[in-house]
Scaffold this active site. Structure first.
Site, short mmCIF file in Angstrom:
data_model
loop_
_atom_site.label_atom_id
_atom_site.label_comp_id
_atom_site.label_asym_id
_atom_site.label_seq_id
_atom_site.Cartn_x
_atom_site.Cartn_y
_atom_site.Cartn_z
CB SER A 143 -0.86 -0.01 1.27
OG SER A 143 -1.50 1.23 1.46
CE1 TYR A 156 -5.03 -1.82 4.98
CE2 TYR A 156 -4.06 0.33 4.53
CZ TYR A 156 -4.58 -0.88 4.07
OH TYR A 156 -4.66 -1.12 2.72
#
Ligand SMILES: NC(=O)c1ccc[n+]([C@@H]2O[C@H](COP(=O)([O-])OP(=O)(O)OC[C@H]3O[C@@H](n4cnc5c(N)ncnc54)[C@H](O)[C@@H]3O)[C@@H](O)[C@H]2O)c1
Length: 252
Positions: A143, A156
């Protein structure tokens, strides 16, 4: 000749978003695709899209955080199609958004179980098979938040930094075994995950898009094309990298 004709591809988190789009693009390029995910109906829908794209595939119900299920996913793939040429370890979960001190132990365990333990388990069983077949390509979904911090998404972000730790280490360990391991780094891709976040924002999607470098969100197919490149012979001297597909987010 299609780029992945006769190849076998395993995709986790293939029941929606980036995973589903990648399954379809691989199918368009001739690959047989195994779709692994927790959601049966949506997974079967991806298989139908694979067939509409002119190829074939199966769905294997899998929770990537459970070792026995991941082992069974790899075994089912090999039993059905004889081998795994490429694996896209893409299943992921963003969890609850809150400042770090308000995060719960349950949320932390849930995110790390799927995003970190899940990617490790998938690579563990895929690589075991690829070592016996003598080759393979693996792409993990990292990500933008593997590169930069994420206020309200600290766990996250930590999980995606960890995905790169796993990716780089495994790439080095198996480089001489002809197993090429890389990652993609998506950002602001229009999927269920991002739509959930946008729903609570003032002005919604339109207002958010106006603030982006390219003035829009990315499409799942744009990530899919990067995955295909990393799984192809075109990327034969590229290992341990994260290919950003983020519309300029991390170069600002
Ligand atoms: N959309 C974005 O902008 C963006 C940005 C960066 C990274 N990502 C990452 O991309 C990946 C795909 O997300 P998406 O945006 O397509 O969202 P999505 O919610 O559409 O897809 C997530 C997929 O993972 C599956 N999944 C979740 N937990 C699972 C588990 N325990 N076992 C098996 N499957 C499980 C879901 O069923 C779903 O198919 C994730 O790893 C996510 O973190 C997305």
């Amino acid at each position: 000749m299609k780029m992945f004709a006769g190849k076998v591809v395993l995709i986790t988190g293939g029941s929606s978003g980036i995973g589903r789009a990648t399954a379809v693009v691989f199918a368009q390029e001739g690959a047989k695709v195994v779709v692994a995910s927790r959601r049966e109906d949506e997974g079967q829908q991806t298989v139908r899209l694979i067939e509409e794209a002119g190829s074939e595939g199966i769905f294997v119900k899998t929770d990537v955080s459970q070792a026995e299920q991941v082992k069974a996913m790899v075994e089912k793939t090999v039993a059905t199609y004889g081998r795994i040429d490429c694996a896209f370890n893409n299943a992921g979960f963003d969890g609850q958004y809150a400042p770090l001190v308000e995060q719960t132990e349950e949320n932390c365990d849930h995110i790390l179980d799927i995003n970190v333990k899940g990617v490790w388990l998938c690579m563990k069983y895929e690589i075991e098979h690829m070592l016996s077949s003598g080759r393979g390509a693996i792409v993990n979904t990292a990500s933008i938040f593997a590169n930069v911090g994420f206020p309200t998404g600290s766990i996250y972000a930590a999980s995606k930094h960890a995905v790169m730790g796993l990716t780089r280490s495994a790439a080095l360990e198996y480089a001489k075994s002809n197993i090429h391991i890389n990652a993609v780094g998506p950002g602001d891709i229009q999927t269920e995950m991002v739509e959930r976040g946008l729903a609570s924002m003032p002005g919604g999607k339109q207002a958010y898009e106006a603030t982006r470098v390219m003035g829009r969100l990315g499409h799942a197919e744009e990530v899919a094309k990067a995955v295909l490149f990393l799984c192809s012979d075109q990327a034969s001297f590229t290992i341990g990298q994260m290919l950003m597909v983020d519309g300029g987010y991390t170069v600002q």
